[in-house]
Design a protein around this motif. Structure first.
Motif, PDB file in Angstrom:
ATOM      1  N   LEU A  63       0.827  -0.932   0.019  1.00  0.00           N
ATOM      2  CA  LEU A  63       0.037  -0.006   0.055  1.00  0.00           C
ATOM      3  C   LEU A  63       0.859   1.245  -0.089  1.00  0.00           C
ATOM      4  N   SER A  70      -5.234  -1.594  -5.576  1.00  0.00           N
ATOM      5  CA  SER A  70      -5.177  -2.038  -4.050  1.00  0.00           C
ATOM      6  C   SER A  70      -5.046  -0.800  -3.273  1.00  0.00           C
ATOM      7  N   TYR A  71      -4.632   0.218  -3.811  1.00  0.00           N
ATOM      8  CA  TYR A  71      -4.407   1.572  -2.866  1.00  0.00           C
ATOM      9  C   TYR A  71      -5.923   2.311  -3.089  1.00  0.00           C
ATOM     10  N   ASP A  77      -8.359   0.466  -0.901  1.00  0.00           N
ATOM     11  CA  ASP A  77      -8.248   0.997   0.515  1.00  0.00           C
ATOM     12  C   ASP A  77      -8.725   2.268   0.802  1.00  0.00           C
TER      13      ASP A  77
END
Length: 183
Positions: A95, A172-173, A176
């Motif tokens: 991340l 993915s970030y 998140d």
């Protein structure tokens, strides 16, 4: 007589020294090494059988490139949204790396928090950037990857700026950020 021999020897030395040219070799044993023949890139003269030797082999893939099989259409977007999953497992997701890439490529428009309030939006250079937590935005990893790869609406493609693994880190970030906004 001795004087005429000296003059003759001196004249001979002058002729020999004046004919020597230091900037060019005196003898060229392999002249093509000094002055090579220039061929046109796809010209017929280079290869007697045509240009087959200069073209990549059928079915070959360029080094460092993996083809993306989903089309740049609305149907392709929906297909990516339904079927495309990240190849990164939980140990490969970074991340921090995703945040660095997001800040470089995405944050200027989408904002550091993913709320659609980046610097360009605040300065009214770009309008209509939605937040990741908008009720009508059911985004997932497949739709985010497709959008990064091809772009969407006013957003351009980032396929040339980000390698495949980097795109998945950004995905993915973004997921998140979306989870943080929904809290």
């Amino acid at each position: 007589m001795k004087g005429s021999i000296k003059i003759l020897v001196l004249a001979l030395v002058i002729v020999v020294v004046s004919c020597k040219k230091d900037t060019a070799p005196n003898y060229q044993f392999m002249p093509n090494m000094y002055e090579s023949v220039g061929y046109e890139t796809y010209g017929e003269a280079a290869f007697p059988n045509g240009v087959e030797a200069q073209l990549p082999a059928d079915g070959s893939i360029a080094r460092g490139h993996l083809p993306f099989e989903i089309d740049n259409t609305t149907e392709g977007y929906l297909l990516a949204k339904e079927t495309l999953k990240s190849p990164l497992d939980s140990t490969q997701v970074n991340l921090e790396r995703g945040k660095v890439l997001y800040d470089i490529y995405c944050g200027i428009c989408h904002g550091a928090k993913g709320d659609g309030q980046g610097n360009l939006v605040k300065r009214e250079k770009i309008l209509g950037i939605p937040s990741y937590d908008d009720a009508g935005r059911a985004i997932n990893e497949g739709s985010i990857y497709h959008t990064i790869y091809y772009g969407k609406n006013a957003m351009g493609s980032y396929a040339n700026q980000l390698k495949e693994e980097e795109r998945w880190q950004v995905v993915s970030y973004v997921l998140d950020l979306k989870a943080q906004l929904e809290k």
